[in-house]
Write a protein that holds these residues in place. Structure first.
Motif, short mmCIF file in Angstrom:
data_model
loop_
_atom_site.label_atom_id
_atom_site.label_comp_id
_atom_site.label_asym_id
_atom_site.label_seq_id
_atom_site.Cartn_x
_atom_site.Cartn_y
_atom_site.Cartn_z
N THR A 43 0.83 -1.19 0.00
CA THR A 43 0.00 0.00 0.00
C THR A 43 0.87 1.24 0.00
O THR A 43 1.88 1.30 0.70
CB THR A 43 -0.96 0.03 1.21
OG1 THR A 43 -1.78 1.20 1.13
CG2 THR A 43 -0.22 0.01 2.53
N ASN A 96 -6.36 -7.74 0.94
CA ASN A 96 -7.31 -6.96 0.16
C ASN A 96 -7.48 -5.62 0.89
O ASN A 96 -8.13 -5.56 1.93
CB ASN A 96 -8.64 -7.70 0.06
CG ASN A 96 -9.69 -6.93 -0.70
OD1 ASN A 96 -9.57 -5.72 -0.91
ND2 ASN A 96 -10.75 -7.62 -1.09
N HIS A 98 -9.20 -3.12 0.37
CA HIS A 98 -10.57 -2.63 0.50
C HIS A 98 -11.23 -3.13 1.78
O HIS A 98 -12.22 -2.58 2.23
CB HIS A 98 -11.41 -3.02 -0.72
CG HIS A 98 -10.86 -2.47 -2.00
ND1 HIS A 98 -10.87 -1.13 -2.30
CD2 HIS A 98 -10.25 -3.08 -3.04
CE1 HIS A 98 -10.31 -0.93 -3.48
NE2 HIS A 98 -9.92 -2.10 -3.95
N ARG A 99 -10.66 -4.19 2.35
CA ARG A 99 -11.18 -4.76 3.60
C ARG A 99 -10.37 -4.30 4.82
O ARG A 99 -10.59 -4.76 5.91
CB ARG A 99 -11.15 -6.29 3.54
CG ARG A 99 -11.85 -6.92 2.37
CD ARG A 99 -13.32 -7.18 2.53
NE ARG A 99 -13.77 -7.68 3.78
CZ ARG A 99 -14.17 -8.91 4.03
NH1 ARG A 99 -14.12 -9.82 3.08
NH2 ARG A 99 -14.63 -9.25 5.21
#
Length: 140
Positions: A43, A96, A98-99
């Motif tokens: 990230t 993930n 987004h989680r």
């Protein structure tokens, strides 16, 4: 003897989604052959990875990572002998993002921003445990 290694590094250049998928695909191939399991999070130009396996396999893999030109500031966050694997279900699971709940990050960090260089190796491992429990790991 099994060991668990957690490291963080910065990407030496911007990675495309395809670059990241290539890294994960190759990791899965090599890790399966070498008996290594673990998780990868990428990230904002930062890699965080947990590797589990034999001391020899994990150490050899980490040496390759440190020498890989895609990484700079490769920092060993935690290294320990373990009785059993925590992440045995993945030759290389991928977080993930987004989680990734900011409140979950804040539980282990000074802020809601995921910055492994401002966290302990223990906190990173516990965060990965929660990500697994929350179903935030992709297998393919």
């Amino acid at each position: 003897m099994l060991v668990r290694l957690v490291y963080a590094s910065r990407a030496s250049r911007d990675l495309s989604p395809q670059d990241l998928q290539d890294i994960v695909r190759r990791s899965r191939q090599h890790n399966t052959q070498e008996g290594i399991t673990g998780l990868l999070c990428y990230t904002e130009g930062i890699f965080i990875q947990v590797l589990e396996g034999s001391r020899e396999s994990v150490n050899t893999r980490y040496k390759r990572i440190v020498a890989d030109e895609r990484h700079v500031q490769c920092t060993l966050m935690a290294y320990e002998e373990i009785a059993e694997r925590r992440f045995s279900g993945w030759s290389m699971g991928q977080v993930n993002l987004h989680r990734l709940n900011p409140a979950m990050v804040l539980k282990y960090s000074e802020t809601q921003k995921l910055d492994p260089f401002r966290m302990t190796g223990t906190a990173l491992t516990q965060l990965f445990d929660e990500l697994v429990a929350a179903g935030a790991i992709e297998c393919s």
